[in-house]
Design a protein around this motif. Sequence first.
Motif, short mmCIF file in Angstrom:
data_model
loop_
_atom_site.label_atom_id
_atom_site.label_comp_id
_atom_site.label_asym_id
_atom_site.label_seq_id
_atom_site.Cartn_x
_atom_site.Cartn_y
_atom_site.Cartn_z
N PRO A 80 4.45 11.49 35.05
CA PRO A 80 4.34 12.73 34.26
C PRO A 80 5.11 12.65 32.94
O PRO A 80 4.66 13.18 31.93
N GLY A 81 6.26 12.00 32.94
CA GLY A 81 7.02 11.86 31.70
C GLY A 81 6.31 10.98 30.70
O GLY A 81 6.41 11.20 29.49
N ALA A 82 5.59 9.99 31.19
CA ALA A 82 4.86 9.10 30.29
C ALA A 82 3.65 9.81 29.68
O ALA A 82 3.26 9.51 28.55
N ILE A 83 3.08 10.74 30.42
CA ILE A 83 1.91 11.46 29.91
C ILE A 83 2.29 12.36 28.74
O ILE A 83 1.59 12.41 27.73
N ILE A 84 3.40 13.07 28.85
CA ILE A 84 3.77 14.01 27.79
C ILE A 84 5.02 13.53 27.05
O ILE A 84 5.85 14.31 26.62
N TYR A 85 5.12 12.22 26.87
CA TYR A 85 6.29 11.62 26.23
C TYR A 85 6.45 12.10 24.80
O TYR A 85 7.56 12.40 24.36
N LYS A 86 5.37 12.21 24.03
CA LYS A 86 5.47 12.63 22.63
C LYS A 86 5.99 14.06 22.51
O LYS A 86 6.79 14.37 21.63
N ASP A 87 5.55 14.94 23.41
CA ASP A 87 6.04 16.32 23.38
C ASP A 87 7.52 16.39 23.71
O ASP A 87 8.28 17.12 23.07
N TYR A 88 7.95 15.63 24.73
CA TYR A 88 9.37 15.59 25.09
C TYR A 88 10.20 14.97 23.98
O TYR A 88 11.33 15.38 23.74
N LEU A 89 9.66 13.96 23.32
CA LEU A 89 10.38 13.29 22.25
C LEU A 89 10.66 14.26 21.10
O LEU A 89 11.75 14.24 20.51
N VAL A 91 11.06 17.50 21.41
CA VAL A 91 11.99 18.54 21.84
C VAL A 91 13.37 17.97 22.13
O VAL A 91 14.39 18.48 21.67
N PHE A 92 13.44 16.89 22.90
CA PHE A 92 14.73 16.37 23.38
C PHE A 92 15.24 15.17 22.60
O PHE A 92 16.36 14.73 22.84
N GLY A 93 14.46 14.58 21.76
CA GLY A 93 14.90 13.39 21.03
C GLY A 93 14.80 12.16 21.90
O GLY A 93 14.03 12.08 22.85
N ALA A 94 15.59 11.16 21.59
CA ALA A 94 15.52 9.88 22.30
C ALA A 94 16.21 9.93 23.66
O ALA A 94 16.20 8.94 24.40
N GLY A 95 16.82 11.04 24.01
CA GLY A 95 17.50 11.15 25.30
C GLY A 95 16.56 10.97 26.48
O GLY A 95 16.95 10.44 27.53
N ILE A 96 15.33 11.38 26.31
CA ILE A 96 14.36 11.24 27.40
C ILE A 96 14.05 9.77 27.65
O ILE A 96 13.88 9.34 28.79
N ALA A 97 13.99 8.96 26.60
CA ALA A 97 13.72 7.53 26.77
C ALA A 97 14.89 6.85 27.47
O ALA A 97 14.70 5.99 28.33
N TRP A 98 16.12 7.25 27.10
CA TRP A 98 17.29 6.63 27.73
C TRP A 98 17.38 7.00 29.21
O TRP A 98 17.77 6.17 30.04
N SER A 99 17.04 8.22 29.55
CA SER A 99 17.09 8.61 30.97
C SER A 99 16.03 7.86 31.77
O SER A 99 16.28 7.42 32.91
N ALA A 100 14.85 7.67 31.19
CA ALA A 100 13.80 6.90 31.88
C ALA A 100 14.21 5.44 32.03
O ALA A 100 14.01 4.84 33.08
N LEU A 101 14.78 4.87 30.97
CA LEU A 101 15.24 3.48 31.06
C LEU A 101 16.39 3.33 32.06
O LEU A 101 16.48 2.32 32.76
#
Length: 124
Positions: A80-89, A91-101
């Motif tokens: 689900p995070g990969a599907i709406i990654y651009k929307d989260y990016l 809103v939340f910035g790069a923090g979402i990528a770091w949490s997924a990594l």
Amino acid sequence: MTENYLPVLLQVAIAGGFAAVTLLVSVLFGKSAKRSAMKDSSYECGMLPLMEGQPRFSVKFYIVAMLFVLFDIEVVFLYPGAIIYKDYLAVFGAGIAWSALGFISILGVAFLYAWRKGVLDWKN
């Protein structure tokens, strides 16, 4: 108020009646069939039942099954995070990528640990 429950009660009555009639017909006609040793033996997909009923599985089987569930859950959480990654990016910035990594790296360490312990080696 009871007219609201009438369809539910009718459905329960029909389902219960169907189950009772099916069981009654099975009991009445099932006993009239001719019995033989071949009919009474257990059917194992065309194989003759030569061994005991439940074979013992290796502990590695269960460990691999748990690893499969673990990595299957990883996909369920990451998809689900990969599907709406651009929307989260946005809103939340790069923090979402770091949490997924971080999540992937923790599971990667678990995978490497299982690999080093020989859990995925099927030869022994």
